[in-house]
Design a protein around this motif. Structure first.
Motif, PDB file in Angstrom:
ATOM      1  N   ILE A  40       0.897  -1.052  -0.076  1.00  0.00           N
ATOM      2  CA  ILE A  40       0.237   0.067   0.145  1.00  0.00           C
ATOM      3  C   ILE A  40       0.693   1.136  -0.041  1.00  0.00           C
ATOM      4  O   ILE A  40       1.680   1.425   0.771  1.00  0.00           O
ATOM      5  N   ILE A  41       0.858   1.944  -1.051  1.00  0.00           N
ATOM      6  CA  ILE A  41       1.784   3.157  -1.117  1.00  0.00           C
ATOM      7  C   ILE A  41       0.875   4.445  -0.768  1.00  0.00           C
ATOM      8  O   ILE A  41       1.280   5.727  -0.968  1.00  0.00           O
ATOM      9  N   GLY A  42      -0.687   4.399  -0.808  1.00  0.00           N
ATOM     10  CA  GLY A  42      -1.391   5.539  -0.610  1.00  0.00           C
ATOM     11  C   GLY A  42      -2.694   5.208  -0.206  1.00  0.00           C
ATOM     12  O   GLY A  42      -3.216   4.220  -0.514  1.00  0.00           O
ATOM     13  N   ALA A  43      -3.482   6.029   0.570  1.00  0.00           N
ATOM     14  CA  ALA A  43      -4.701   5.851   0.946  1.00  0.00           C
ATOM     15  C   ALA A  43      -5.446   7.272   1.211  1.00  0.00           C
ATOM     16  O   ALA A  43      -4.845   8.075   1.822  1.00  0.00           O
ATOM     17  N   TRP A  44      -6.623   7.498   0.787  1.00  0.00           N
ATOM     18  CA  TRP A  44      -7.473   8.468   1.026  1.00  0.00           C
ATOM     19  C   TRP A  44      -8.769   8.454   1.117  1.00  0.00           C
ATOM     20  O   TRP A  44      -9.370   7.532   0.726  1.00  0.00           O
ATOM     21  N   ASP A 116     -16.070   7.521   0.578  1.00  0.00           N
ATOM     22  CA  ASP A 116     -15.409   6.596  -0.611  1.00  0.00           C
ATOM     23  C   ASP A 116     -14.101   6.535  -0.101  1.00  0.00           C
ATOM     24  O   ASP A 116     -13.337   7.543   0.500  1.00  0.00           O
ATOM     25  N   ILE A 117     -13.584   5.280  -0.031  1.00  0.00           N
ATOM     26  CA  ILE A 117     -12.159   5.108   0.569  1.00  0.00           C
ATOM     27  C   ILE A 117     -11.186   4.542  -0.766  1.00  0.00           C
ATOM     28  O   ILE A 117     -11.646   3.565  -1.207  1.00  0.00           O
ATOM     29  N   TYR A 118     -10.224   5.077  -0.983  1.00  0.00           N
ATOM     30  CA  TYR A 118      -9.393   4.673  -2.096  1.00  0.00           C
ATOM     31  C   TYR A 118      -7.935   4.123  -1.543  1.00  0.00           C
ATOM     32  O   TYR A 118      -7.111   4.981  -0.717  1.00  0.00           O
ATOM     33  N   VAL A 119      -7.530   3.213  -2.091  1.00  0.00           N
ATOM     34  CA  VAL A 119      -6.278   2.428  -1.748  1.00  0.00           C
ATOM     35  C   VAL A 119      -5.487   2.249  -2.712  1.00  0.00           C
ATOM     36  O   VAL A 119      -5.746   1.713  -3.582  1.00  0.00           O
ATOM     37  N   GLU A 120      -4.159   2.996  -2.986  1.00  0.00           N
ATOM     38  CA  GLU A 120      -3.356   2.663  -3.802  1.00  0.00           C
ATOM     39  C   GLU A 120      -2.304   1.802  -3.510  1.00  0.00           C
ATOM     40  O   GLU A 120      -1.704   1.785  -2.586  1.00  0.00           O
ATOM     41  N   TYR A 121      -1.930   0.802  -4.494  1.00  0.00           N
ATOM     42  CA  TYR A 121      -1.115  -0.256  -4.225  1.00  0.00           C
ATOM     43  C   TYR A 121      -0.363  -0.666  -5.286  1.00  0.00           C
ATOM     44  O   TYR A 121      -0.493  -0.581  -6.411  1.00  0.00           O
ATOM     45  N   ILE A 122       0.861  -1.274  -5.161  1.00  0.00           N
ATOM     46  CA  ILE A 122       1.658  -2.239  -6.053  1.00  0.00           C
ATOM     47  C   ILE A 122       1.733  -3.522  -5.577  1.00  0.00           C
ATOM     48  O   ILE A 122       1.689  -3.843  -4.318  1.00  0.00           O
ATOM     49  N   LEU A 123       1.833  -4.605  -6.492  1.00  0.00           N
ATOM     50  CA  LEU A 123       2.132  -5.904  -5.987  1.00  0.00           C
ATOM     51  C   LEU A 123       3.617  -6.136  -6.027  1.00  0.00           C
ATOM     52  O   LEU A 123       4.477  -5.930  -6.875  1.00  0.00           O
ATOM     53  N   ALA A 124       3.920  -6.604  -4.790  1.00  0.00           N
ATOM     54  CA  ALA A 124       5.308  -6.726  -4.436  1.00  0.00           C
ATOM     55  C   ALA A 124       5.890  -8.159  -5.136  1.00  0.00           C
ATOM     56  O   ALA A 124       5.040  -8.766  -5.373  1.00  0.00           O
ATOM     57  N   ASP A 125       7.052  -8.243  -5.436  1.00  0.00           N
ATOM     58  CA  ASP A 125       7.725  -9.511  -6.141  1.00  0.00           C
ATOM     59  C   ASP A 125       7.665 -10.414  -5.066  1.00  0.00           C
ATOM     60  O   ASP A 125       8.101 -10.269  -3.943  1.00  0.00           O
TER      61      ASP A 125
END
Length: 125
Positions: A40-44, A116-125
């Motif tokens: 998770i790299i961001g949330a708002w 509204d809840i937003y979660v920004e993420y990337i998939l870790a290797d």
């Protein structure tokens, strides 16, 4: 070097659908599941309808068990308009897959609200 894709998941807490009982972990009906290993790299949050309570309710937000926003008073400035709760400098790695949860506490129920809840993420290797 591989290219990493950024994902954004959206969940909506809606009092009219999800309720707001005191001291309850609520899994909003309009939700998504973060996969295991999501970084998770961001949330708002974006407050669509002002949160209300007959008492001193607090709200905490988590995604797949990872805290995004610690328990904070429902009428705190961080629950007005659009507000960031996890900056990119505070990345968190999920250890289990799971949905966004919206937890009420403070022995007081919510009586209104839509968030509204937003979660920004990337998939870790």
């Amino acid at each position: 070097m591989a290219i990493t894709r950024t994902y954004i998941g959206r969940c909506q807490y809606d009092f009219d659908i999800d309720g707001g009982a005191a001291d309850t972990v609520i899994t909003p009906a309009n939700n998504f599941n973060l996969p295991i290993g999501a970084m998770i790299i961001g949330a708002w949050t974006d407050i669509k309808t002002t949160l209300a309570s007959g008492g001193s309710a607090t709200i905490a937000i988590a995604a797949a068990g990872t805290v995004i926003k610690a328990a904070t008073a429902f009428d705190n400035a961080s629950y007005v308009g659009i507000d960031a709760h996890l900056a990119r400098t505070s990345a968190a790695l999920t250890t289990a897959a799971g949905p966004v949860t919206f937890t009420t506490a403070g022995s007081a129920a919510l009586t209104a609200g839509k968030v509204d809840i937003y979660v920004e993420y990337i998939l870790a290797d």
